[in-house]
Design an enzyme around this catalytic site. Sequence first.
Site, PDB file in Angstrom:
ATOM      1  N   LYS A 174       0.847  -1.199   0.000  1.00 23.86           N
ATOM      2  CA  LYS A 174       0.000   0.000   0.000  1.00 23.86           C
ATOM      3  C   LYS A 174       0.882   1.249   0.000  1.00 23.86           C
ATOM      4  O   LYS A 174       2.043   1.166   0.408  1.00 23.86           O
ATOM      5  CB  LYS A 174      -0.961  -0.016   1.196  1.00 23.86           C
ATOM      6  CG  LYS A 174      -0.274  -0.143   2.560  1.00 23.86           C
ATOM      7  CD  LYS A 174      -1.279  -0.441   3.648  1.00 23.86           C
ATOM      8  CE  LYS A 174      -0.598  -0.377   5.007  1.00 23.86           C
ATOM      9  NZ  LYS A 174      -1.488  -0.732   6.112  1.00 23.86           N
ATOM     10  N   HIS A 187      -7.294  10.371   5.858  1.00 24.41           N
ATOM     11  CA  HIS A 187      -8.262  10.047   6.907  1.00 24.41           C
ATOM     12  C   HIS A 187      -9.176  11.244   7.182  1.00 24.41           C
ATOM     13  O   HIS A 187     -10.346  11.067   7.553  1.00 24.41           O
ATOM     14  CB  HIS A 187      -7.540   9.669   8.204  1.00 24.41           C
ATOM     15  CG  HIS A 187      -6.803   8.369   8.135  1.00 24.41           C
ATOM     16  ND1 HIS A 187      -5.546   8.264   7.602  1.00 24.41           N
ATOM     17  CD2 HIS A 187      -7.156   7.117   8.519  1.00 24.41           C
ATOM     18  CE1 HIS A 187      -5.142   7.009   7.668  1.00 24.41           C
ATOM     19  NE2 HIS A 187      -6.108   6.298   8.210  1.00 24.41           N
ATOM     20  N   ASP A 257      -9.092   1.034   0.306  1.00 26.33           N
ATOM     21  CA  ASP A 257      -8.790   1.543   1.634  1.00 26.33           C
ATOM     22  C   ASP A 257     -10.125   1.771   2.340  1.00 26.33           C
ATOM     23  O   ASP A 257     -11.202   1.629   1.740  1.00 26.33           O
ATOM     24  CB  ASP A 257      -7.949   2.822   1.528  1.00 26.33           C
ATOM     25  CG  ASP A 257      -7.085   3.065   2.767  1.00 26.33           C
ATOM     26  OD1 ASP A 257      -7.357   2.453   3.816  1.00 26.33           O
ATOM     27  OD2 ASP A 257      -6.142   3.871   2.680  1.00 26.33           O
TER      28      ASP A 257
END
Length: 360
Positions: A174, A187, A257
């Site tokens: 990733k 995020h 994700d």
Amino acid sequence: MNADLQASGSPLVIDIAGTELTADDRARLAHPLVGGVIHFTRNWESRAQMAALNAQIKAIRPELLICVDHEGGRVQRFRTDGFTRLPSMRALGELWMRDAMRGVQAAAAAGQVLAGELRAVGVDFSFAPVLDLDHGASSVIGDRSFHRDPRVVALLAQSLAQGMAQAGMGHCAKHFPGHGFVKADSHVAIPVDRRALKAILADDATPFEWLAGTLSAVMPAHVIYSRVDERPAGFSRRWLHEILRTRLGFAGAIFSDDLSMEAGRYITGRQLGFAEAALEALAAGCDLALLCNKSLDAGVLDAFLAAMERAAASGALAPEPAREARRRALLPTAPALDWEALQASARYRHARKLLAQLLP
């Protein structure tokens, strides 16, 4: 069982709220569209508790993939009751700079310890290693990256993955094609990388290219590469099909994700619902869609599963046998050593000794 659900496979990965399964958890994990569960620190109390929890999950459906984000450094979910404190990937890169072969040796040892300990408590799969380059700007990547040089990243990531494989665990590279260049944290924000495709492929994406034939799984970044596609990489057929699958030749599983992240549902200027985002990710080329931390919000996961069930019935979630085959290929095939047998293993003891010597 509904034939539409059977044909759709099990492309969803969800979480559970605590250290024990509730009746709601059991019902959700029994849902045929759910193919995996991801653990967080809140799910951990002790080795015995985690092993018992995972045994209960497997008793519901043995083919469920039990996952965790357990990289080392600041991203390590289980840290007590005998678990080894694993080095950050930057520490491995710094060791490589002092002694390249010792760095490679330590990365393999870290992978072996990481996977061996997780498997001993019933975890099947970890989302590691990070292949992002350390450009020095990203707070969310930072010391999770091995190095700025893609050659060092590829070598150390390959060594860590080999160590994990020795313990019978696959791995997930990733965040394709690279999250390290942008400053924003996906995020809580929507990062945009304005570099041209040629520049990205010549730098950040090169570890993915060099390792494409050996990677178990890949997780794309929640980043918009605006000169390549207006969609974030995890929702982009251009990135996932045209570039990752066709151009780079990757044939393993692709995880989205977390769809609950700020950038996890942002497509073409609007924020999608969870089910809509999962369908977009799967249509773009993801094999599994992760929705994390929603077991804590009353009704959200149940509404999500109901919406996905309706999508399967309507044909919006199209059957794709290869997608399910790639998910199942991530399940361990060799039995795991229990904790006592692991501690007695000469290979494991040697790997821990190496880590203590090389990265005190």
